[in-house]
Write an enzyme that holds these catalytic residues in place. Structure first.
Site, mmCIF file in Angstrom:
data_model
loop_
_atom_site.group_PDB
_atom_site.id
_atom_site.type_symbol
_atom_site.label_atom_id
_atom_site.label_comp_id
_atom_site.label_asym_id
_atom_site.label_seq_id
_atom_site.Cartn_x
_atom_site.Cartn_y
_atom_site.Cartn_z
ATOM 1 N N HIS A 31 49.226 86.655 56.195
ATOM 2 C CA HIS A 31 49.060 85.754 56.241
ATOM 3 C C HIS A 31 49.758 85.823 54.726
ATOM 4 O O HIS A 31 50.069 86.531 54.587
ATOM 5 C CB HIS A 31 47.351 85.053 55.778
ATOM 6 N N CYS A 83 45.452 93.046 55.757
ATOM 7 C CA CYS A 83 46.349 92.569 56.383
ATOM 8 C C CYS A 83 48.481 92.958 56.095
ATOM 9 O O CYS A 83 48.173 93.190 55.087
ATOM 10 C CB CYS A 83 46.182 90.949 56.076
#
Length: 400
Positions: free
Chosen positions: A328, A346
């Site tokens: 992301h 992430c």
């Protein structure tokens, strides 16, 4: 003197002649009498008989066909009717010596069978019977992941496992697995792996070939799951595999290279998980994508005041595991992207790269993580299917 002559009446001679004629066939052969006639056999034609299978049975599987057979004659009509008055479809064999149902029965149903057959003697006989099907304690559906409708227009990526998630625990895994089939065109070897009592995954030996058509069938209606649970209904679905999109994220170089159908088309700086929350190693498969998404560590059990807890709104987010790992946009880590790993696990990108990745990668596409310092992605972590070698993957089948 002449001897005295004896004279026989003419009528007596004619009667004797007629009697001799009646005892012989017209062609000089043997007996030509018909059964039951003077001079013939005393036997008569055997009357027809009808049998119903299963005969007056109860608790049978609804997939067991009702079969009616005739002996010494042919069937003329057969009717199977449910307790609700519905006629069950069936068909005769070409010689009309048998008949069977051509549609499955219902659970907990009672069916009346009536059949007629005509024998060689020209007489018609009737046979009646009753069949009752089993009543499940519970019925379980075969839910498919990803939902076929959700990927009908986009297709799936080359890493996409096929998942059946059943509505009740499966005790008789081998029986259920035998009812599941996956056909791919072009053909690829594949196998099932039971993650737990409700979820079974299918993947090929290698990633799917781009353009593959996958047809998935679950013929579970009437299948005994165990503990009184039976399959609710059959289903067949088709998936299409789109182009190959594979991202290779390297925690040492802090770069992610993008490969489209085997050719590298882009490289982008990244920041992966820091030492305290390293990104899992190995192939990850994208399972969801949201242009705007609130990331909350409480969704997988890490809540305040735990120092690892977090909650933030992110853009262009694509989930790659079920414990909070995403690819992301993160504007707060742009300064570290390409030189250090600072995330909660992430893979962080800048705005332009995150949007490009979001527009090109979708469900089933692959992100392979190396040199992250983290443990291997567990096989049970949503789509950790590719963490197993092919030999170990096959051991997860109930038919091995």
């Amino acid at each position: 003197m002449f001897p005295k002559k004896t004279f026989f009446p003419l009528a007596g001679i004619l009667a004797a002649t007629l009697l001799l004629s009646a005892c012989s066939s017209g062609d000089g052969g043997g007996d030509s009498g018909t059964p039951g006639s003077p001079g013939g056999s005393s036997q008569t034609a055997t009357p027809a008989s009808v049998t119903i299978e299963p005969a007056n049975a109860s608790g049978i599987s609804p997939t067991t066909p009702i079969v009616v057979k005739a002996a010494n004659g042919k069937l003329t009509d057969v009717t199977v009717t449910s307790s609700k008055g519905k006629t069950v479809a069936g068909e005769f064999s070409p010689d009309k010596l048998s008949w069977k149902t051509t549609e499955v029965l219902g659970y907990a149903g009672t069916y009346q069978v009536k059949a007629h057959a005509q024998g060689a003697d020209g007489k018609t006989v009737e046979q009646q019977g009753q069949v009752t099907t089993l009543a499940p304690k519970k019925q379980a559906n075969a839910n498919l992941i990803p939902a076929p409708g959700a990927v009908k227009s986009t297709g799936v990526g080359v890493g996409q496992p096929i998942v059946f998630s059943f509505g009740a625990p499966v005790k008789n895994k081998a029986a259920v697995e035998k009812a599941l089939t996956v056909e791919s065109s072009p053909k690829q070897d594949g196998s099932w792996y039971w993650m737990d009592d409700k979820n079974v995954h299918y993947r090929p030996k290698e990633y799917w070939q781009p353009g593959t058509t996958i047809t998935v069938t679950a013929k579970i209606y009437g299948v005994d799951f165990g503990d009184g649970v039976y399959g609710a209904e059959d289903r067949t679905e088709t998936y299409k595999v789109h182009d190959s999109w594979i991202a290779k994220a390297d925690g040492s170089s802090e770069q992610m290279q993008i490969f489209h159908n085997g050719s590298m088309v882009k490289s982008m700086p990244i920041s992966m998980g820091k030492d305290a929350t390293p990104t899992h190693l190995g192939p990850h498969v994208i399972s969801d994508k949201q242009a705007n998404y609130t990331m909350d560590s409480c969704t997988y059990g890490v809540c305040p005041p735990d120092p690892k807890a977090y909650r933030s709104d992110e853009k262009f987010s694509e989930r790659i595991s079920n414990d909070g790992e995403f690819v992301h946009e993160n504007p707060n880590s742009v300064g570290q992207q390409g030189n250090s790993n600072v995330s909660h696990g992430c893979i962080n990108l800048n705005a332009a790269n995150a949007e490009w990745f979001f527009n090109n990668f979708g469900l089933g596409d692959v992100v392979e993580v190396t040199n992250s310092g983290g443990p291997q992605l567990p096989v049970w972590d949503l789509y950790g299917d590719w963490s197993k070698s092919w030999a170990d993957w096959q051991k997860g089948s109930a038919l091995q």
